[in-house]
Scaffold this active site. Structure first.
Site, short mmCIF file in Angstrom:
data_model
loop_
_atom_site.label_atom_id
_atom_site.label_comp_id
_atom_site.label_asym_id
_atom_site.label_seq_id
_atom_site.Cartn_x
_atom_site.Cartn_y
_atom_site.Cartn_z
N GLY A 242 0.76 -1.25 0.00
CA GLY A 242 0.00 0.00 0.00
C GLY A 242 0.78 1.29 0.00
O GLY A 242 0.19 2.37 -0.10
N PRO A 281 4.29 -5.21 -0.91
CA PRO A 281 4.27 -4.01 -1.75
C PRO A 281 4.21 -4.35 -3.23
O PRO A 281 4.84 -5.30 -3.68
CB PRO A 281 5.61 -3.33 -1.43
N GLY A 282 3.44 -3.59 -3.98
CA GLY A 282 3.39 -3.76 -5.43
C GLY A 282 3.85 -2.46 -6.08
O GLY A 282 4.96 -2.34 -6.60
N CYS A 351 -13.18 4.89 -28.90
CA CYS A 351 -14.46 5.58 -29.07
C CYS A 351 -15.20 5.71 -27.76
O CYS A 351 -16.25 5.07 -27.56
CB CYS A 351 -15.30 4.84 -30.10
N TYR A 379 0.20 -1.34 -12.26
CA TYR A 379 -1.21 -1.26 -12.65
C TYR A 379 -1.38 -0.55 -13.99
O TYR A 379 -2.35 0.15 -14.22
CB TYR A 379 -2.03 -0.57 -11.55
N1 LLP Z 1 -1.77 -7.00 -0.99
C1 LLP Z 1 -3.07 -7.09 -1.31
C2 LLP Z 1 -3.89 -8.10 -0.63
C3 LLP Z 1 -3.63 -6.24 -2.26
O1 LLP Z 1 -4.91 -6.34 -2.56
C4 LLP Z 1 -2.81 -5.28 -2.91
C5 LLP Z 1 -3.36 -4.39 -3.91
C6 LLP Z 1 -1.44 -5.23 -2.56
C7 LLP Z 1 -0.96 -6.09 -1.59
C8 LLP Z 1 -0.48 -4.29 -3.19
O2 LLP Z 1 -0.78 -2.94 -2.96
P1 LLP Z 1 0.23 -1.81 -3.44
O3 LLP Z 1 1.50 -1.94 -2.62
O4 LLP Z 1 0.50 -2.01 -4.88
O5 LLP Z 1 -0.48 -0.55 -3.16
N2 LLP Z 1 -5.36 -0.80 -9.64
C9 LLP Z 1 -5.22 0.14 -8.55
C10 LLP Z 1 -4.58 -0.50 -7.34
C11 LLP Z 1 -5.29 -1.72 -6.85
C12 LLP Z 1 -4.62 -2.34 -5.66
C13 LLP Z 1 -5.23 -3.65 -5.34
N3 LLP Z 1 -4.59 -4.35 -4.26
C14 LLP Z 1 -4.46 1.34 -9.03
O6 LLP Z 1 -4.08 1.40 -10.21
O7 LLP Z 1 -4.26 2.30 -8.29
#
Ligand code: LLP
Length: 426
Positions: A242, A281-282, A351, A379
């Site tokens: 997050g 983290p993603g 479109c 993403y």
């Molecule tokens: N763990 C779980 C269980 C999650 O659902 C997520 C993201 C993460 C980790 C990783 O979160 P991050 O570190 O990337 O914030 N498509 C959206 C974001 C969707 C996130 C979904 N879950 C965007 O483009 O902002």
């Protein structure tokens, strides 16, 4: 301000790790996603450094960017993985990752996915409901296996982010209400086919303040104590992902601030101190490392609005259309067309009026110019579609002076390769 590993070269051309974006566009066409290996490694390094010699595991959230080239790079760095489908597990395996360091999250794991994950030797199933716990117990029993599980608890903490990507409130579909977790843990603990190994929580994405992370960690620690009193000993705490990144003018916390916010709670507690901390983290790992490179096809100046029509569209990058996200769009190289300064709507060929990459961007543009949408490594491609029968973009990993095409542009006929003309008869 450009992200790390991005710079300006001759003629003000945008460079990634010293390779010009114009060269990437020339070789691989547009639209193309370009990623910097060094930027990914440095983000991973910042988290590793923040943990120091404290026991931890960084489980990269595969959904952010699931290209096997990226997964392979992270596996080499020692990452674990957070997945939400069996498809993501197969990608991790295709990239050389080890299922034993994979956590499986998600509210809707099918029986088949659970079976396959157990069969592969998954590290942990993050369970999101009582019904799912029952299903896992039944499948593990039938397979004569022990399923390693955590309960994903919903701590009811406001992540203060976009409502679509906020997950830790009791209004959200995710996790088990923290007040109900205790009795479920007791049931899981008593079941011979389940091994309780941790607690998991994830409160949302693109957080730009660390205090919700600390608040969630406090609630998780409280639950860990209640479990310890009942003789349930955990082997790790998974505090989710997050951490936000900078898209335009956000001031996200540094990796060290995030980890410090968690550690200030967990390490201050004698029970927490010895438990490995896992994170998921993603965006932080891959977002700033990537850009979507697109070419200006046409300029349509007008007295009311001026449109720059580019060759990337909402199918390539959904974030602006889906969340109204503001992403920085910068000039990457000049084309040969006549240039004009204006306030442009940067739009794609699809479109739909919702097909935009950015509103009201003050830029000097000409036909054939290259633009880069920054911080698009997370993403971006992973949410791309084939809407309007548009092949998905190529993906290129820049590594020092070299460019590796880690996914080629989809050939057009592959878009209907699985389709069949039915025998219509008359
Ligand atoms: N763990 C779980 C269980 C999650 O659902 C997520 C993201 C993460 C980790 C990783 O979160 P991050 O570190 O990337 O914030 N498509 C959206 C974001 C969707 C996130 C979904 N879950 C965007 O483009 O902002």
């Amino acid at each position: 301000m450009l992200p790390d590993q991005f710079s300006r070269g001759d003629n003000d051309d945008l460079m990634i790790e010293g390779v010009s974006v114009a060269e990437v566009a020339e070789r691989f066409g547009t639209p193309t996603y370009v990623y910097s290996r060094a930027a990914i490694e440095s983000a991973f390094g910042a988290l590793t450094e923040a943990f120091g010699d404290r026991a931890h595991r960084i489980c990269y959230a595969v959904k952010a960017n699931s290209n096997i080239g990226i997964l392979g790079l992270l596996a080499r760095l020692g990452a674990g993985f957070d997945i939400v489908s069996i498809g993501e597990l197969e990608r991790v395996r295709a990239a050389g990752g080890d299922p034993a360091v994979v956590v499986f999250s998600g509210v809707g794991k099918s029986a088949d996915e659970i079976r396959r994950a157990l069969d592969a030797g998954i590290g942990c199933l993050n369970v999101e409901s009582e019904a799912e716990l029952d299903r896992i117990a039944a499948i593990a029993t039938e397979m004569s296996r022990t399923a390693p599980i955590s309960l994903r608890v919903n701590p009811d903490v406001d992540a203060r982010t976009h409502p679509y990507i906020s997950t830790g409130l009791k209004d959200n579909k995710f996790g088990i209400a923290i007040d109900e977790a205790l009795s479920l843990y007791e049931r899981a603990h008593a079941h011979p086919a389940l091994e309780v190994i941790g607690i998991d929580c994830h409160i949302g994405s693109q957080l730009t303040d660390v205090s919700p992370f600390a608040a969630a960690a406090e609630r998780v620690m409280k639950l860990a104590h209640q479990l310890a009193e009942r003789g349930i000993r955990l082997k790790h705490l998974d505090l989710g992902g997050g951490l936000g990144i900078r898209y335009t003018d956000e001031q996200p916390p540094a990796a060290a601030d995030w980890i410090e916010a968690i550690r200030s709670v967990v390490d201050a507690d004698p029970l927490g101190r010895d438990l490995p901390i896992w994170i998921e983290p993603g965006r932080f790992l891959v977002g700033p490392a990537g850009a979507l490179v697109t070419r200006v096809e046409y300029l349509k100046p007008g007295s009311h609005k001026s449109f720059a029509i580019v060759d990337a569209a909402m199918n390539d990058l959904m974030r602006p259309a889906l969340y109204g996200s503001d992403m920085a769009i910068v000039p990457a190289a000049k084309g040969t067309g006549t240039r004009s300064q204006d306030t442009w709507e940067i739009v794609g060929p699809i479109c739909e009026t919702g097909d935009f990459l950015g509103h009201e961007r003050s830029l000097e543009l000409g036909e054939g110019d290259l633009l880069a949408v920054l911080a698009a490594g997370a993403y971006g491609f992973s949410m791309a579609s084939n809407y309007n029968t548009r092949p998905r973009a190529a993906e290129v990993l820049v590594d020092g002076g070299a460019c590796h095409e880690i996914r080629r542009r989809e050939p057009l006929d592959s878009l209907w390769a699985l389709e069949r003309l039915p025998p219509l008869g008359r």
